[in-house]
Design a protein around this motif. Structure first.
Motif, PDB file in Angstrom:
ATOM      1  N   GLU B 343       0.833  -1.207   0.000  1.00 54.84           N
ATOM      2  CA  GLU B 343       0.000   0.000   0.000  1.00 54.84           C
ATOM      3  C   GLU B 343       0.866   1.255   0.000  1.00 54.84           C
ATOM      4  O   GLU B 343       0.612   2.208  -0.742  1.00 54.84           O
ATOM      5  N   SER B 344       1.917   1.248   0.828  1.00 58.23           N
ATOM      6  CA  SER B 344       2.817   2.410   0.880  1.00 58.23           C
ATOM      7  C   SER B 344       3.422   2.697  -0.480  1.00 58.23           C
ATOM      8  O   SER B 344       3.566   3.846  -0.876  1.00 58.23           O
ATOM      9  N   ALA B 345       3.794   1.630  -1.172  1.00 55.24           N
ATOM     10  CA  ALA B 345       4.429   1.819  -2.477  1.00 55.24           C
ATOM     11  C   ALA B 345       3.428   2.341  -3.505  1.00 55.24           C
ATOM     12  O   ALA B 345       3.771   3.118  -4.381  1.00 55.24           O
ATOM     13  N   LEU B 346       2.180   1.942  -3.388  1.00 58.93           N
ATOM     14  CA  LEU B 346       1.183   2.313  -4.390  1.00 58.93           C
ATOM     15  C   LEU B 346       0.652   3.723  -4.213  1.00 58.93           C
ATOM     16  O   LEU B 346       0.486   4.465  -5.170  1.00 58.93           O
ATOM     17  N   LEU B 347       0.394   4.075  -2.946  1.00 57.74           N
ATOM     18  CA  LEU B 347      -0.234   5.370  -2.722  1.00 57.74           C
ATOM     19  C   LEU B 347       0.748   6.463  -3.093  1.00 57.74           C
ATOM     20  O   LEU B 347       1.934   6.361  -2.843  1.00 57.74           O
ATOM     21  N   GLY B 348       0.257   7.478  -3.684  1.00 58.95           N
ATOM     22  CA  GLY B 348       1.141   8.547  -4.122  1.00 58.95           C
ATOM     23  C   GLY B 348       1.637   8.310  -5.538  1.00 58.95           C
ATOM     24  O   GLY B 348       2.277   9.174  -6.119  1.00 58.95           O
ATOM     25  N   THR B 349       1.346   7.149  -6.103  1.00 51.37           N
ATOM     26  CA  THR B 349       1.712   6.923  -7.499  1.00 51.37           C
ATOM     27  C   THR B 349       0.690   7.637  -8.381  1.00 51.37           C
ATOM     28  O   THR B 349      -0.507   7.471  -8.186  1.00 51.37           O
ATOM     29  N   PRO B 350       1.165   8.439  -9.329  1.00 50.59           N
ATOM     30  CA  PRO B 350       0.221   9.168 -10.171  1.00 50.59           C
ATOM     31  C   PRO B 350      -0.564   8.237 -11.092  1.00 50.59           C
ATOM     32  O   PRO B 350      -0.155   7.090 -11.306  1.00 50.59           O
ATOM     33  N   HIS B 351      -1.627   8.718 -11.606  1.00 48.60           N
ATOM     34  CA  HIS B 351      -2.470   8.068 -12.635  1.00 48.60           C
ATOM     35  C   HIS B 351      -3.339   6.916 -12.123  1.00 48.60           C
ATOM     36  O   HIS B 351      -4.202   6.446 -12.841  1.00 48.60           O
ATOM     37  N   ILE B 352      -3.084   6.412 -10.912  1.00 50.56           N
ATOM     38  CA  ILE B 352      -3.907   5.296 -10.443  1.00 50.56           C
ATOM     39  C   ILE B 352      -4.672   5.693  -9.190  1.00 50.56           C
ATOM     40  O   ILE B 352      -4.330   6.674  -8.524  1.00 50.56           O
ATOM     41  N   GLY B 353      -5.707   4.922  -8.861  1.00 47.53           N
ATOM     42  CA  GLY B 353      -6.520   5.191  -7.686  1.00 47.53           C
ATOM     43  C   GLY B 353      -5.885   4.588  -6.443  1.00 47.53           C
ATOM     44  O   GLY B 353      -4.914   3.840  -6.528  1.00 47.53           O
ATOM     45  N   PRO B 354      -6.421   4.901  -5.263  1.00 44.04           N
ATOM     46  CA  PRO B 354      -5.830   4.433  -4.010  1.00 44.04           C
ATOM     47  C   PRO B 354      -6.197   2.994  -3.635  1.00 44.04           C
ATOM     48  O   PRO B 354      -5.638   2.456  -2.701  1.00 44.04           O
ATOM     49  N   HIS B 355      -7.127   2.390  -4.342  1.00 45.67           N
ATOM     50  CA  HIS B 355      -7.538   1.037  -3.969  1.00 45.67           C
ATOM     51  C   HIS B 355      -6.701  -0.002  -4.697  1.00 45.67           C
ATOM     52  O   HIS B 355      -6.208   0.241  -5.782  1.00 45.67           O
ATOM     53  N   TYR B 356      -6.574  -1.166  -4.092  1.00 46.27           N
ATOM     54  CA  TYR B 356      -5.760  -2.202  -4.713  1.00 46.27           C
ATOM     55  C   TYR B 356      -6.221  -3.558  -4.216  1.00 46.27           C
ATOM     56  O   TYR B 356      -6.896  -3.654  -3.188  1.00 46.27           O
ATOM     57  N   GLU B 357      -5.868  -4.598  -4.971  1.00 43.57           N
ATOM     58  CA  GLU B 357      -6.076  -5.965  -4.498  1.00 43.57           C
ATOM     59  C   GLU B 357      -4.812  -6.749  -4.790  1.00 43.57           C
ATOM     60  O   GLU B 357      -4.164  -6.549  -5.816  1.00 43.57           O
ATOM     61  N   ILE B 358      -4.485  -7.631  -3.856  1.00 42.27           N
ATOM     62  CA  ILE B 358      -3.260  -8.411  -3.983  1.00 42.27           C
ATOM     63  C   ILE B 358      -3.640  -9.867  -4.185  1.00 42.27           C
ATOM     64  O   ILE B 358      -4.461 -10.402  -3.440  1.00 42.27           O
ATOM     65  N   TYR B 359      -3.065 -10.487  -5.203  1.00 45.51           N
ATOM     66  CA  TYR B 359      -3.314 -11.902  -5.456  1.00 45.51           C
ATOM     67  C   TYR B 359      -1.987 -12.648  -5.406  1.00 45.51           C
ATOM     68  O   TYR B 359      -1.046 -12.258  -6.095  1.00 45.51           O
ATOM     69  N   VAL B 360      -1.933 -13.692  -4.608  1.00 47.53           N
ATOM     70  CA  VAL B 360      -0.738 -14.511  -4.588  1.00 47.53           C
ATOM     71  C   VAL B 360      -1.131 -15.896  -5.078  1.00 47.53           C
ATOM     72  O   VAL B 360      -2.093 -16.483  -4.591  1.00 47.53           O
ATOM     73  N   SER B 361      -0.415 -16.382  -6.075  1.00 50.93           N
ATOM     74  CA  SER B 361      -0.739 -17.712  -6.589  1.00 50.93           C
ATOM     75  C   SER B 361       0.565 -18.475  -6.775  1.00 50.93           C
ATOM     76  O   SER B 361       1.654 -17.932  -6.563  1.00 50.93           O
ATOM     77  N   ARG B 362       0.449 -19.715  -7.156  1.00 49.65           N
ATOM     78  CA  ARG B 362       1.663 -20.510  -7.329  1.00 49.65           C
ATOM     79  C   ARG B 362       1.666 -21.153  -8.706  1.00 49.65           C
ATOM     80  O   ARG B 362       0.676 -21.747  -9.121  1.00 49.65           O
ATOM     81  N   LYS B 363       2.777 -20.967  -9.386  1.00 49.04           N
ATOM     82  CA  LYS B 363       2.920 -21.574 -10.707  1.00 49.04           C
ATOM     83  C   LYS B 363       4.101 -22.517 -10.597  1.00 49.04           C
ATOM     84  O   LYS B 363       5.232 -22.071 -10.429  1.00 49.04           O
ATOM     85  N   GLY B 364       3.852 -23.822 -10.645  1.00 45.08           N
ATOM     86  CA  GLY B 364       4.933 -24.771 -10.403  1.00 45.08           C
ATOM     87  C   GLY B 364       5.404 -24.598  -8.965  1.00 45.08           C
ATOM     88  O   GLY B 364       4.606 -24.656  -8.041  1.00 45.08           O
ATOM     89  N   TYR B 365       6.682 -24.286  -8.798  1.00 42.20           N
ATOM     90  CA  TYR B 365       7.186 -24.058  -7.450  1.00 42.20           C
ATOM     91  C   TYR B 365       7.364 -22.581  -7.151  1.00 42.20           C
ATOM     92  O   TYR B 365       7.876 -22.193  -6.125  1.00 42.20           O
ATOM     93  N   MET B 366       6.936 -21.738  -8.094  1.00 46.89           N
ATOM     94  CA  MET B 366       7.167 -20.298  -7.947  1.00 46.89           C
ATOM     95  C   MET B 366       5.919 -19.578  -7.453  1.00 46.89           C
ATOM     96  O   MET B 366       4.836 -19.763  -7.998  1.00 46.89           O
ATOM     97  N   ASP B 367       6.109 -18.731  -6.448  1.00 47.56           N
ATOM     98  CA  ASP B 367       5.011 -17.873  -6.028  1.00 47.56           C
ATOM     99  C   ASP B 367       4.891 -16.709  -6.997  1.00 47.56           C
ATOM    100  O   ASP B 367       5.892 -16.167  -7.438  1.00 47.56           O
TER     101      ASP B 367
END
Lengths: 144, 433
Positions: B343-367
Motif C-alpha cells: 500500500e505504501s508503495a502504491l499510494l502517491g503513485t500518479p495516474h492510479i486510484g488508491p484502492h488495490y487488491e493483492i493476489y498470490v498464486s503458485r505456478k509450479g514451485y514459484m510464487d
C-alpha cells in the motif's frame, strides 16, 4: 481537419466490449469506426462515433476510463497501392504513425482510414492534402 | 484537551500499581467464575495467588481466538445474563463468531475510554459526528457512538453504505467529524469529489479511523481529499472493541488506556515476551471487564510500545501504528511481505486510484504476486507505451521496496473491492487452492 477519436480502457474480461456498444446504442450513438488492440491484461478500444462529446459523457457516467483526442481521417481510392501513396507522403516528411485503422463502411468506392500520427496533426494533414489525399472534415466523418 | 487528567497523566509507577491491583482482581474472578480459565490454571498448577507482580502474568497461558470460539456462545461469561446489558460479536469470517457480554460498568468504562481518545483527537461537545461504521454486532459503530454521546457530541448514526445519502447528511447536517474505516471514508471522499462536495459546502474537520489498519500515505490522501485532520484508534471486540488506544494530535502513536488494559509484546516466532519497545505481537489482558474478562489474548497485531513522554501532556504509553497482522503477513518466495508495504508503495503513485487488491498464486514451485490497481488517468490511453511505462514504474517501485517482482494489472475504475461489512478485503492468497 481533425476528427475526435474516443479511447476506452477495457479490462480483458468477457462482455466489456459489449457493454460499451450497449451504452452507446442505448443513447442512440452510432459507431462509424473502431479498432481494438489488447495485451494480456487490458485493451484500448478506439472509436469514431457520430456524437463524440456525448459518447464520452455517456461512457464516463457508466464508469469507464475514457479520453477524447484528435486524429486524422482520410479517404483513399479503394484500389491496390492507394494507401501507400498516403503513407509515402508522411514518410517523406518524417512524420511517424502511432497507429492506423480503417472504417467499417466505405463511401463512393473509397476506403476511409483513421491515422494517429506523431507530432502536429495540421502538418500531417497538409502533407497529405498536398500529395492529393482527401483529408476529411469532422462533420463529414460523423455523418457517415 | 485531556478528557481525564487524573487517569491520563499519572507516573509510570502509579499506572503499574493500578494495573497490578486490577490484574489480581481480574485473574481471581476469571479463575473462580470461568471454567475455561480454571481448567487452564489447574492443568499447570497455577493459582490466582501466584500472581503477585505484573511480571507474574507470564505464568498464565495465552488465550487464542480459537479458545474463545470453542466457548461459543456464553462459555467465557463471568456474570449471569441478568447482569449483562449488551451483547456484541466479532466478525465470523472464519467459523463461528465470538460473543461478548458487557455489564453496566463495562459500558461505562467503554464510554470513558472512547471519550478519552476522541478528546485526544480534538473532538469536543461542540462537534457533530457522523458515524459511518457499520452498526450491528460489530463494536465499531456502537462503541464510538456511546463514547461520543457521552461527551455531548451530536451523533449522526448513519452507519455504513448508501453513500449518496451519507454525503447528503454530511452536507445538510453540518457534520464536523467523520468516524469510520479509512477505506470507506476514502470511498466517500472520491464520491464527494465527483459530486463537487468541497470545503465550504461541508464542514468536516476531523476524521476518526479504526476497524482496519491503513498506512500513513493513505491517511494523507484522505486528509488532502477532504481537507481534514485524521487520527487513528485501536481496539478489538475480544477485549472491548474500540477504545484500547487512540492517537493524539501529535501523531506519534496511540495512547493506551492503561487502567483498562495490560499490554505485552511477544516475539512472533518464539512467543516469548520481549522488551515492549521492540516490535512484536501485541498481547492484551483486560483489567476492568466484568462480563467477559480476557487473559493474555493474542491479538496477532504487530506493534511496539513507546514510553517516552508525549508533547500532548499524556503520560500513557503509546503503541505504534499496527504494522500488520501475523496472519496477514504473506511469505512470497521466502520474503516476508505485509500488505501495508505494498500500500505504501502504491499510494502517491500518479495516474492510479488508491484502492488495490493483492493476489498470490503458485505456478509450479514459484510464487506469483499480482497487484491490481485502478487506472484513473484517461490521458494515458493515447499510447500503449504510456500504460506500459506506468505498470513498469509501479513494478519497479514494488521491487525496490519489497525486493519482489510483481505483475501489475491495470483495471477499470471502481471495480476493486472497497469494503466488506466495513472492512476492505484486499489480499487473496490462492496458493493453497
Amino acid at each position: 481537419m481533425s476528427v475526435a477519436q474516443i479511447s476506452v480502457f477495457l479490462e480483458n474480461k468477457a462482455g466489456r466490449l459489449a457493454d460499451v456498444s450497449r451504452e452507446l446504442g442505448k443513447n442512440g450513438i452510432d459507431i462509424n469506426a473502431l479498432s481494438i488492440a489488447d495485451t494480456t491484461h487490458f485493451g484500448i478500444l478506439r472509436l469514431i462515433v457520430n456524437q463524440p462529446e456525448r459518447a464520452v459523457n455517456v461512457l464516463k457516467e457508466a464508469g469507464f476510463t475514457v479520453n477524447s483526442s484528435p486524429v486524422l481521417a482520410i479517404a483513399i481510392d479503394d484500389e491496390p497501392g492507394a494507401l501507400s501513396k498516403a503513407l509515402d507522403a508522411l514518410n517523406e516528411n518524417q512524420i511517424g504513425i502511432d497507429y492506423i485503422y480503417a472504417f467499417v463502411g466505405r463511401t463512393q468506392n473509397r476506403a476511409l482510414v483513421i491515422l494517429r500520427v506523431e507530432g502536429p496533426l495540421e502538418e500531417a494533414g497538409a502533407v497529405l492534402s498536398k500529395a492529393g489525399i482527401q483529408v476529411l472534415k469532422d462533420t463529414e466523418v460523423y455523418s457517415i | 484537551m485531556i478528557w481525564n487528567p487524573e487517569r491520563e497523566t499519572l507516573k509510570r509507577k502509579e499506572y503499574e500499581e493500578i494495573q497490578l491491583e486490577r490484574l489480581k482482581w481480574t485473574v481471581k474472578r476469571a479463575y473462580e467464575r470461568v471454567p475455561f480459565y480454571k481448567k487452564r490454571f489447574d492443568e499447570i498448577g497455577l493459582k490466582p495467588e501466584h500472581i503477585q507482580t505484573l511480571k507474574d502474568i507470564e505464568k498464565i497461558p495465552y488465550t487464542s481466538k480459537a479458545d474463545l470460539r470453542e466457548n461459543y456462545p456464553f462459555g467465557l461469561f463471568a456474570e449471569p445474563m441478568d447482569k449483562i446489558v449488551r451483547l456484541h460479536a466479532s466478525s465470523g469470517t472464519t467459523g463461528k463468531p465470538v460473543v461478548f457480554g458487557y455489564t453496566k460498568n463495562d459500558m461505562d468504562t467503554w464510554k470513558e475510554n472512547i471519550s478519552r481518545l476522541a478528546a485526544a483527537a480534538g473532538v469536543t461537545h461542540n462537534d457533530v459526528a457522523q458515524i459511518v461504521f457499520g452498526y450491528g454486532m460489530f463494536t465499531g459503530g456502537f462503541g464510538l457512538h456511546q463514547g461520543l454521546e457521552n461527551m455531548g457530541v451530536t451523533v449522526i448514526p448513519s452507519s455504513a453504505g448508501n453513500s449518496e445519502r451519507q454525503l447528503m447528511f454530511l452536507e445538510d447536517f453540518g457534520a464536523t467529524v467523520i468516524v469510520g474505516t479509512p477505506s470507506y471514508v476514502l470511498h466517500l471522499a472520491e464520491l464527494a469529489q465527483e459530486k463537487g462536495l468541497t470545503r465550504g459546502r461541508h464542514k468536516l474537520r476531523v476524521g476518526l479511523f479504526g476497524g482496519e489498519g491503513h498506512t500513513a500515505e493513505m491517511r494523507q490522501q484522505i486528509e488532502r481529499q477532504w481537507g481534514i485532520e485524521c487520527t487513528e484508534n485501536y481496539g478489538l471486540t475480544e477485549v472491548q472493541g474500540p477504545g484500547v488506544s487512540g492517537e493524539c494530535l501529535e501523531h506519534c502513536g496511540m495512547h493506551i488506556n492503561e487502567d483498562s488494559f495490560l499490554y505485552e509484546i511477544i516475539d512472533r516466532n518464539t512467543l516469548q515476551p520481549i522488551n515492549p519497545e521492540e516490535e512484536g505481537e501485541l498481547v492484551l489482558t483486560t483489567l476492568t471487564k466484568e462480563g467477559v474478562p480476557v487473559l493474555r489474548y493474542r491479538t496477532k497485531d504487530i506493534t511496539s510500545i513507546d514510553f517516552a513522554p508525549c508533547k500532548c501532556g499524556r503520560t500513557t504509553a503509546r503503541m505504534s501504528k499496527i504494522k500488520g497482522r501475523t496472519d496477514d503477513m504473506l511469505i512470497i518466495r521466502g520474503v516476508n511481505v505485509f500488505p501495508s508495504q505494498i500500500e505504501s508503495a502504491l499510494l502517491g503513485t500518479p495516474h492510479i486510484g488508491p484502492h488495490y487488491e493483492i493476489y498470490v498464486s503458485r505456478k509450479g514451485y514459484m510464487d506469483k504476486l499480482e497487484i491490481k490497481v485502478e487506472l484513473l488517468d484517461s490521458s494515458l490511453l493515447e499510447k500503449y507505451s504510456e500504460l506500459e511505462r506506468l505498470t513498469k514504474m509501479i513494478r519497479d517501485k514494488i521491487k525496490s521496496n519489497l525486493l519482489i517482482d510483481a505483475t501489475i494489472t491495470l483495471v477499470e475504475p471502481k471495480t476493486l473491492e472497497r469494503f466488506v461489512t466495513g472492512k476492505a478485503h484486499r489480499v487473496h492468497d490462492l496458493r493453497n487452492q
